[in-house]
Design a protein around this motif. Structure first.
Motif, PDB file in Angstrom:
ATOM      1  N   ALA A  15      35.733 -11.301 -27.842  1.00 58.50           N
ATOM      2  CA  ALA A  15      34.349 -11.769 -27.707  1.00 58.50           C
ATOM      3  C   ALA A  15      34.309 -13.291 -27.518  1.00 58.50           C
ATOM      4  O   ALA A  15      33.528 -13.803 -26.713  1.00 58.50           O
ATOM      5  CB  ALA A  15      33.524 -11.366 -28.925  1.00 58.50           C
ATOM      6  N   GLU A  19      32.966 -15.114 -24.103  1.00 55.73           N
ATOM      7  CA  GLU A  19      31.755 -15.919 -24.295  1.00 55.73           C
ATOM      8  C   GLU A  19      31.693 -17.067 -23.282  1.00 55.73           C
ATOM      9  O   GLU A  19      30.618 -17.557 -22.953  1.00 55.73           O
ATOM     10  CB  GLU A  19      31.710 -16.472 -25.717  1.00 55.73           C
ATOM     11  N   PRO A  26      29.217 -11.729 -22.727  1.00 57.23           N
ATOM     12  CA  PRO A  26      28.875 -11.052 -23.983  1.00 57.23           C
ATOM     13  C   PRO A  26      28.715  -9.540 -23.837  1.00 57.23           C
ATOM     14  O   PRO A  26      29.078  -8.778 -24.730  1.00 57.23           O
ATOM     15  CB  PRO A  26      27.552 -11.708 -24.383  1.00 57.23           C
ATOM     16  N   SER A  29      32.141  -8.058 -23.696  1.00 58.79           N
ATOM     17  CA  SER A  29      32.823  -8.080 -24.990  1.00 58.79           C
ATOM     18  C   SER A  29      32.291  -7.007 -25.935  1.00 58.79           C
ATOM     19  O   SER A  29      32.997  -6.578 -26.853  1.00 58.79           O
ATOM     20  CB  SER A  29      32.695  -9.456 -25.637  1.00 58.79           C
ATOM     21  N   ALA A  30      31.051  -6.565 -25.729  1.00 58.88           N
ATOM     22  CA  ALA A  30      30.476  -5.548 -26.606  1.00 58.88           C
ATOM     23  C   ALA A  30      31.047  -4.163 -26.331  1.00 58.88           C
ATOM     24  O   ALA A  30      31.116  -3.331 -27.240  1.00 58.88           O
ATOM     25  CB  ALA A  30      28.959  -5.526 -26.462  1.00 58.88           C
ATOM     26  N   ALA A  33      34.049  -3.176 -28.492  1.00 55.43           N
ATOM     27  CA  ALA A  33      33.650  -3.113 -29.901  1.00 55.43           C
ATOM     28  C   ALA A  33      32.857  -1.841 -30.185  1.00 55.43           C
ATOM     29  O   ALA A  33      33.065  -1.185 -31.208  1.00 55.43           O
ATOM     30  CB  ALA A  33      32.838  -4.351 -30.263  1.00 55.43           C
ATOM     31  N   VAL A  48      27.265  -1.433 -34.472  1.00 56.52           N
ATOM     32  CA  VAL A  48      27.987  -2.489 -33.743  1.00 56.52           C
ATOM     33  C   VAL A  48      27.159  -2.950 -32.549  1.00 56.52           C
ATOM     34  O   VAL A  48      27.041  -4.150 -32.292  1.00 56.52           O
ATOM     35  CB  VAL A  48      29.383  -1.996 -33.304  1.00 56.52           C
ATOM     36  N   ALA A  49      26.566  -2.011 -31.818  1.00 51.11           N
ATOM     37  CA  ALA A  49      25.739  -2.378 -30.664  1.00 51.11           C
ATOM     38  C   ALA A  49      24.542  -3.217 -31.097  1.00 51.11           C
ATOM     39  O   ALA A  49      24.208  -4.214 -30.455  1.00 51.11           O
ATOM     40  CB  ALA A  49      25.287  -1.123 -29.928  1.00 51.11           C
ATOM     41  N   TYR A  52      25.811  -6.735 -32.039  1.00 53.93           N
ATOM     42  CA  TYR A  52      26.081  -7.541 -30.841  1.00 53.93           C
ATOM     43  C   TYR A  52      24.774  -7.981 -30.181  1.00 53.93           C
ATOM     44  O   TYR A  52      24.641  -9.130 -29.760  1.00 53.93           O
ATOM     45  CB  TYR A  52      26.944  -6.768 -29.837  1.00 53.93           C
ATOM     46  N   TRP A  53      23.820  -7.057 -30.083  1.00 50.03           N
ATOM     47  CA  TRP A  53      22.541  -7.410 -29.487  1.00 50.03           C
ATOM     48  C   TRP A  53      21.853  -8.511 -30.300  1.00 50.03           C
ATOM     49  O   TRP A  53      21.323  -9.476 -29.741  1.00 50.03           O
ATOM     50  CB  TRP A  53      21.630  -6.182 -29.395  1.00 50.03           C
ATOM     51  N   ILE A  55      23.158 -10.749 -32.385  1.00 49.46           N
ATOM     52  CA  ILE A  55      23.871 -12.024 -32.272  1.00 49.46           C
ATOM     53  C   ILE A  55      23.569 -12.677 -30.929  1.00 49.46           C
ATOM     54  O   ILE A  55      23.287 -13.877 -30.855  1.00 49.46           O
ATOM     55  CB  ILE A  55      25.388 -11.808 -32.470  1.00 49.46           C
ATOM     56  N   GLN A  56      23.604 -11.899 -29.851  1.00 50.77           N
ATOM     57  CA  GLN A  56      23.321 -12.456 -28.530  1.00 50.77           C
ATOM     58  C   GLN A  56      21.867 -12.891 -28.407  1.00 50.77           C
ATOM     59  O   GLN A  56      21.570 -13.907 -27.773  1.00 50.77           O
ATOM     60  CB  GLN A  56      23.679 -11.452 -27.428  1.00 50.77           C
TER      61      GLN A  56
END
Length: 134
Positions: A15, A19, A26, A29-30, A33, A48-49, A52-53, A55-56
């Motif tokens: 990730a 980035e 991003p 990278s998801a 994961a 996890v999805a 990631y969403w 954080i982005q």
């Protein structure tokens, strides 16, 4: 690591590397994961999805605009246009260098514009002996 996903360090490393690729990095990278989350359960993959969403979302809507505004003042529309054009002309490598190249072009242009504005203000104020001074 907080979600107890297997190979969390390696996924974090991937990730971090991806980035550097604007816009699509991003998302790329998801994928591994989320797939690694499916190893345990679909619920973990969903968590996890969502992580990631989230954080982005925070990064793209709070952190990056704050840093871009404070450091380079790159308008988002110009950034997206530059990314699109560079991708169309140079492909994947163009996408990677679009933002730094745009900043490298805009900074000297803004410096020249500021110098010209200072020169015009000095001329209006009647200071013709030193027009380069504000």
């Amino acid at each position: 690591m907080l979600l107890d996903v297997k190979a969390a360090f390696a996924l974090g490393f991937i990730a971090g590397l991806l980035e550097f690729i604007p816009t699509v990095g991003p998302v790329l990278s998801a994928v591994p994961a989320v797939l690694m989350g499916f190893v345990d359960s679909p619920e973990k993959a969903l968590a996890v999805a969502v992580a990631y969403w989230g954080i982005q979302f925070l990064e793209n809507n709070l952190l990056i605009p704050f840093l871009m505004r404070g450091e380079m003042d790159l308008p988002p529309a110009i950034t997206l246009i530059a990314q699109t054009l560079m991708t169309l002309v140079f492909g994947f490598l163009g996408l990677m260098v679009a933002v730094p190249l745009t900043a490298a072009v805009l900074v000297p242009l803004r410096m020249m514009a500021e110098r010209e504005n200072a020169r015009e203000k000095a001329l209006r104020a009647g200071d013709t002996a030193h027009p380069e001074r504000p």
